[in-house]
Motif scaffolding. Structure first.
Motif, PDB file in Angstrom:
ATOM      1  N   GLU A  17       2.746   8.768  -0.550  1.00  0.00           N
ATOM      2  CA  GLU A  17       3.965   9.184  -1.302  1.00  0.00           C
ATOM      3  C   GLU A  17       5.012   9.815  -0.295  1.00  0.00           C
ATOM      4  N   GLY A  18       4.512  10.613   0.670  1.00  0.00           N
ATOM      5  CA  GLY A  18       5.372  11.093   1.568  1.00  0.00           C
ATOM      6  C   GLY A  18       6.168  10.351   2.340  1.00  0.00           C
ATOM      7  N   ILE A  19       5.510   9.417   2.846  1.00  0.00           N
ATOM      8  CA  ILE A  19       5.935   8.542   4.209  1.00  0.00           C
ATOM      9  C   ILE A  19       6.907   7.518   3.002  1.00  0.00           C
ATOM     10  N   ARG A  20       6.180   7.114   1.833  1.00  0.00           N
ATOM     11  CA  ARG A  20       7.200   6.402   1.138  1.00  0.00           C
ATOM     12  C   ARG A  20       8.473   7.064   0.735  1.00  0.00           C
ATOM     13  N   ALA A  21       8.548   8.104   0.679  1.00  0.00           N
ATOM     14  CA  ALA A  21       9.835   8.834   0.203  1.00  0.00           C
ATOM     15  C   ALA A  21      10.870   8.915   1.421  1.00  0.00           C
ATOM     16  N   LEU A  24      -3.407   4.887   7.265  1.00  0.00           N
ATOM     17  CA  LEU A  24      -4.080   4.447   6.232  1.00  0.00           C
ATOM     18  C   LEU A  24      -3.703   3.018   5.575  1.00  0.00           C
ATOM     19  N   CYS A  25      -2.254   3.090   5.514  1.00  0.00           N
ATOM     20  CA  CYS A  25      -1.855   1.893   5.064  1.00  0.00           C
ATOM     21  C   CYS A  25      -1.793   0.574   5.930  1.00  0.00           C
ATOM     22  N   MET A  26      -1.784   0.801   7.089  1.00  0.00           N
ATOM     23  CA  MET A  26      -1.929  -0.373   8.252  1.00  0.00           C
ATOM     24  C   MET A  26      -3.335  -0.520   8.381  1.00  0.00           C
ATOM     25  N   ARG A  27      -4.429   0.381   8.144  1.00  0.00           N
ATOM     26  CA  ARG A  27      -5.793  -0.072   8.322  1.00  0.00           C
ATOM     27  C   ARG A  27      -6.018  -0.916   7.181  1.00  0.00           C
ATOM     28  N   GLY A  28      -5.600  -0.724   5.971  1.00  0.00           N
ATOM     29  CA  GLY A  28      -6.056  -1.421   4.749  1.00  0.00           C
ATOM     30  C   GLY A  28      -5.402  -2.840   4.831  1.00  0.00           C
ATOM     31  N   ALA A  29      -4.138  -2.983   5.398  1.00  0.00           N
ATOM     32  CA  ALA A  29      -3.121  -4.082   5.552  1.00  0.00           C
ATOM     33  C   ALA A  29      -4.159  -4.867   6.290  1.00  0.00           C
ATOM     34  N   LEU A  30      -4.457  -4.388   7.639  1.00  0.00           N
ATOM     35  CA  LEU A  30      -5.122  -5.160   8.565  1.00  0.00           C
ATOM     36  C   LEU A  30      -6.371  -5.653   7.961  1.00  0.00           C
ATOM     37  N   ASP A  31      -7.206  -4.685   7.432  1.00  0.00           N
ATOM     38  CA  ASP A  31      -8.586  -5.284   6.956  1.00  0.00           C
ATOM     39  C   ASP A  31      -8.474  -6.474   6.017  1.00  0.00           C
ATOM     40  N   GLU A  32      -7.283  -6.471   5.034  1.00  0.00           N
ATOM     41  CA  GLU A  32      -7.055  -7.536   3.862  1.00  0.00           C
ATOM     42  C   GLU A  32      -6.543  -8.948   4.870  1.00  0.00           C
ATOM     43  N   THR A  33      -5.768  -8.787   5.897  1.00  0.00           N
ATOM     44  CA  THR A  33      -5.098  -9.980   6.270  1.00  0.00           C
ATOM     45  C   THR A  33      -5.453 -10.491   7.609  1.00  0.00           C
ATOM     46  N   VAL A  34      -6.212  -9.922   8.457  1.00  0.00           N
ATOM     47  CA  VAL A  34      -6.540 -10.035   9.873  1.00  0.00           C
ATOM     48  C   VAL A  34      -8.094 -10.670   9.850  1.00  0.00           C
ATOM     49  N   ARG A  71       0.728  -1.110  -0.062  1.00  0.00           N
ATOM     50  CA  ARG A  71       0.007   0.076  -0.127  1.00  0.00           C
ATOM     51  C   ARG A  71       0.780   1.340   0.103  1.00  0.00           C
ATOM     52  N   MET A  72       1.946   1.135   0.862  1.00  0.00           N
ATOM     53  CA  MET A  72       2.821   2.385   0.833  1.00  0.00           C
ATOM     54  C   MET A  72       3.342   2.942  -0.577  1.00  0.00           C
ATOM     55  N   ASP A  73       3.674   1.808  -1.277  1.00  0.00           N
ATOM     56  CA  ASP A  73       4.472   1.894  -2.567  1.00  0.00           C
ATOM     57  C   ASP A  73       3.246   2.215  -3.670  1.00  0.00           C
ATOM     58  N   ARG A  74       2.085   1.972  -3.319  1.00  0.00           N
ATOM     59  CA  ARG A  74       1.114   2.304  -4.470  1.00  0.00           C
ATOM     60  C   ARG A  74       0.044   3.515  -4.259  1.00  0.00           C
ATOM     61  N   LEU A  75      -0.274   3.841  -2.829  1.00  0.00           N
ATOM     62  CA  LEU A  75      -1.293   4.661  -2.568  1.00  0.00           C
ATOM     63  C   LEU A  75      -0.768   6.130  -2.726  1.00  0.00           C
ATOM     64  N   GLY A 135      14.908  11.201  12.914  1.00  0.00           N
ATOM     65  CA  GLY A 135      15.483  11.987  11.892  1.00  0.00           C
ATOM     66  C   GLY A 135      14.413  12.059  10.688  1.00  0.00           C
ATOM     67  N   PHE A 136      13.239  11.596  10.822  1.00  0.00           N
ATOM     68  CA  PHE A 136      12.113  11.666  10.058  1.00  0.00           C
ATOM     69  C   PHE A 136      10.894  12.690  10.412  1.00  0.00           C
ATOM     70  N   PRO A 137      10.483  13.730   9.499  1.00  0.00           N
ATOM     71  CA  PRO A 137       9.522  14.754  10.106  1.00  0.00           C
ATOM     72  C   PRO A 137       8.406  13.764   9.939  1.00  0.00           C
ATOM     73  N   ILE A 138       7.663  13.670  11.244  1.00  0.00           N
ATOM     74  CA  ILE A 138       6.561  12.910  11.455  1.00  0.00           C
ATOM     75  C   ILE A 138       5.513  13.772  11.919  1.00  0.00           C
ATOM     76  N   GLY A 139       4.571  14.267  11.196  1.00  0.00           N
ATOM     77  CA  GLY A 139       3.191  14.936  11.595  1.00  0.00           C
ATOM     78  C   GLY A 139       2.161  14.197  11.484  1.00  0.00           C
ATOM     79  N   ASP A 140       0.924  14.906  11.682  1.00  0.00           N
ATOM     80  CA  ASP A 140      -0.248  14.376  11.412  1.00  0.00           C
ATOM     81  C   ASP A 140      -0.562  13.803  10.150  1.00  0.00           C
ATOM     82  N   ALA A 141       0.108  14.428   8.838  1.00  0.00           N
ATOM     83  CA  ALA A 141      -0.110  13.982   7.380  1.00  0.00           C
ATOM     84  C   ALA A 141       0.685  12.547   7.419  1.00  0.00           C
ATOM     85  N   GLU A 142       1.835  12.374   8.019  1.00  0.00           N
ATOM     86  CA  GLU A 142       2.746  11.007   8.054  1.00  0.00           C
ATOM     87  C   GLU A 142       1.963  10.211   9.000  1.00  0.00           C
ATOM     88  N   ARG A 143       1.578  10.461  10.087  1.00  0.00           N
ATOM     89  CA  ARG A 143       0.925   9.649  10.836  1.00  0.00           C
ATOM     90  C   ARG A 143      -0.485   9.137  10.182  1.00  0.00           C
TER      91      ARG A 143
END
Length: 143
Positions: free
Chosen positions: A38-42, A97-107, A30-34, A84-92
């Motif tokens: 893009e910001g966290i993938r970078a 979003l990626c984790m929610r989708g992965a959990l929904d898909e796999t658990v 999901r991180m690769d394609r959503l 070392g990585f700027p983590i704000g609300d958008a990154e969180r």
């Protein structure tokens, strides 16, 4: 005579190593394609294979499975490792979003899925390190 009740770990509720593996793969896919990610993938290297393995080991141990992370990496110190990585609300939000989708898909266990997501959401909140975050070292209540 009373019998000892063995508590089931979150690792077991989620489905063990096979589900943790699928969860991490789905998360990084999901991180690769959503576009929202893009910001966290970078913030990650081009080759995600090593970090996928680290997250698999971390989640396995964190959820009550075999200790695979600390023997290799030591104490997680997650916030320190991510400073070392700027983590704000958008990154969180992108990470969740990626984790929610992965959990929904796999658990399959809905209660386990919701419990682990709630815990991860609190962790993601705590990981924020940009200005305005109450966990910033420079933040003082009432200042």
């Amino acid at each position: 005579m009373s019998e000892a009740v063995q508590e089931i770990t979150m690792f077991e509720r989620l489905g063990g190593v096979a589900v943790i593996d699928r969860l991490v793969e789905a998360f990084y896919d999901r991180m690769d394609r959503l576009p929202e990610a893009e910001g966290i993938r970078a913030m990650h290297p081009d080759d995600l294979a090593p970090i996928r393995q680290v997250l698999k080991r971390y989640l396995t141990e964190w959820t009550g499975g075999p200790a695979l992370y600390t023997p290799e990496k030591g104490h997680p110190r997650l916030r320190q490792r991510h400073l070392g990585f700027p983590i704000g609300d958008a990154e969180r939000d992108a990470w969740l979003l990626c984790m929610r989708g992965a959990l929904d898909e796999t658990v399959a266990d809905a209660a386990a899925r919701e419990a682990i997501y709630a815990t991860l959401a609190k962790l993601a909140d705590w990981m924020r390190n940009t200005a305005g975050n109450p966990h910033d070292a420079g933040h003082r209540p009432g200042a």
